[in-house]
Design an enzyme around this catalytic site. Sequence first.
Site, PDB file in Angstrom:
ATOM      1  N   GLN A  78     142.627  12.669  59.108  1.00  0.00           N
ATOM      2  CA  GLN A  78     144.119  12.273  58.851  1.00  0.00           C
ATOM      3  C   GLN A  78     144.687  13.506  57.330  1.00  0.00           C
ATOM      4  O   GLN A  78     145.614  13.544  56.228  1.00  0.00           O
ATOM      5  CB  GLN A  78     144.764  11.676  58.851  1.00  0.00           C
ATOM      6  CG  GLN A  78     145.235  11.132  59.980  1.00  0.00           C
ATOM      7  CD  GLN A  78     146.075  11.884  60.832  1.00  0.00           C
ATOM      8  OE1 GLN A  78     147.237  12.458  60.207  1.00  0.00           O
ATOM      9  NE2 GLN A  78     146.365  12.400  62.250  1.00  0.00           N
ATOM     10  N   SER A  79     143.441  14.394  57.296  1.00  0.00           N
ATOM     11  CA  SER A  79     143.494  14.963  55.447  1.00  0.00           C
ATOM     12  C   SER A  79     144.329  15.660  55.535  1.00  0.00           C
ATOM     13  O   SER A  79     144.878  15.991  56.078  1.00  0.00           O
ATOM     14  CB  SER A  79     142.265  15.564  55.564  1.00  0.00           C
ATOM     15  OG  SER A  79     142.588  16.122  54.064  1.00  0.00           O
TER      16      SER A  79
END
Length: 331
Positions: A78-79
Amino acid sequence: MTESLLITEPRLSLGHFPTPLERLTRLEQHLNGPTLYIKRDDLSGLAMGGNKVRKLEFLLGEAQQQGCDCLITAGAAQSNHCRQTAAAAARLGMPCHLMLGGAAPARSQGNTLLDQLLGANLHWCGEHRKGEDIPALKASLVQQGFKPYVVPYGGSSRTGTLGFMQALLEVQQQIETTAFSHIVIASSSGATQAGLCLAQQLWQLPTQILGIHIDKEEVLNDQLQHTIVRLAEAQIEYFKLSLQFDSTQVHLLDGYTGAGYGVVGEPEREAINLMAKLEGILLDPVYTGRAMAGLLDLIRNGRFNADDRVLFWHTGGTPALFAYADELSPA
Ligand SMILES: *Cc1c(COP(=O)(O)O)cnc(C)c1O
């Protein structure tokens, strides 16, 4: 020292600046504490906003100057950094390779979905969410005739740090009255805090930069403080600044890391709910939710005086909300 030192650095225009600076009136009333403002880097543009676009403007200026023709970076599934890098690559017409932690999900959500929409090539790297596998990919791309630019983890290199030196100048230009007594930020890969701290010293502002550690692993390994000092020192050396910078100038609070990176607990849930219901502002589950939980705790424990002016920096990350539906839905 003037801001002219930043103007000579290669920089692309990728975001929407200045981002809004707003007062948090209802949260202030609720807490009965210091004056509170928020810096809306969640509205910085480049595929749903966030702090990474400030770093990318300088990093990709450097990439272009070096004649690079594709981008590689790394991060968690989920960067936000990966998502904004993918958006910048699309805009510049460059192929983008993302080295993501974990395994390919059955169904893409939040930032991972956006990475795919933005046309990035996703490489799932298991435990290696911090770019351990980049050298191998880079070598193979070079062999195919590409000239890759490796965007550092979290955008945190000396060049990325320029973005947050510039950011503090932006805030100074937005306020008519006295400088903030404190700026509170979520701190993770270091360049946000390093840039703000360095700018604060350079321009001698009476502002304390308070970083809220969000990654338990970093706390355990005692790494982030060193990273921040290293980034600041690299900048001092590069510009030949007459400044002393050491770890006593880095204020990092490490009591809020809960069950570790990206794990939402009760404090994050409370912070996200409070900001949404009192101010209509969405925080994210990984960074700003945790940093706001830290700020709420500091206010409730009397860390600030009534006449303090505190700026909470919204560093973005809201697309990740959609990957945390189970943790965040009302019971
Ligand atoms: C990356 C990130 C941070 C941390 O910034 P660093 O410069 O890596 O310390 C904070 N908030 C959000 C939403 C981020 O994506």
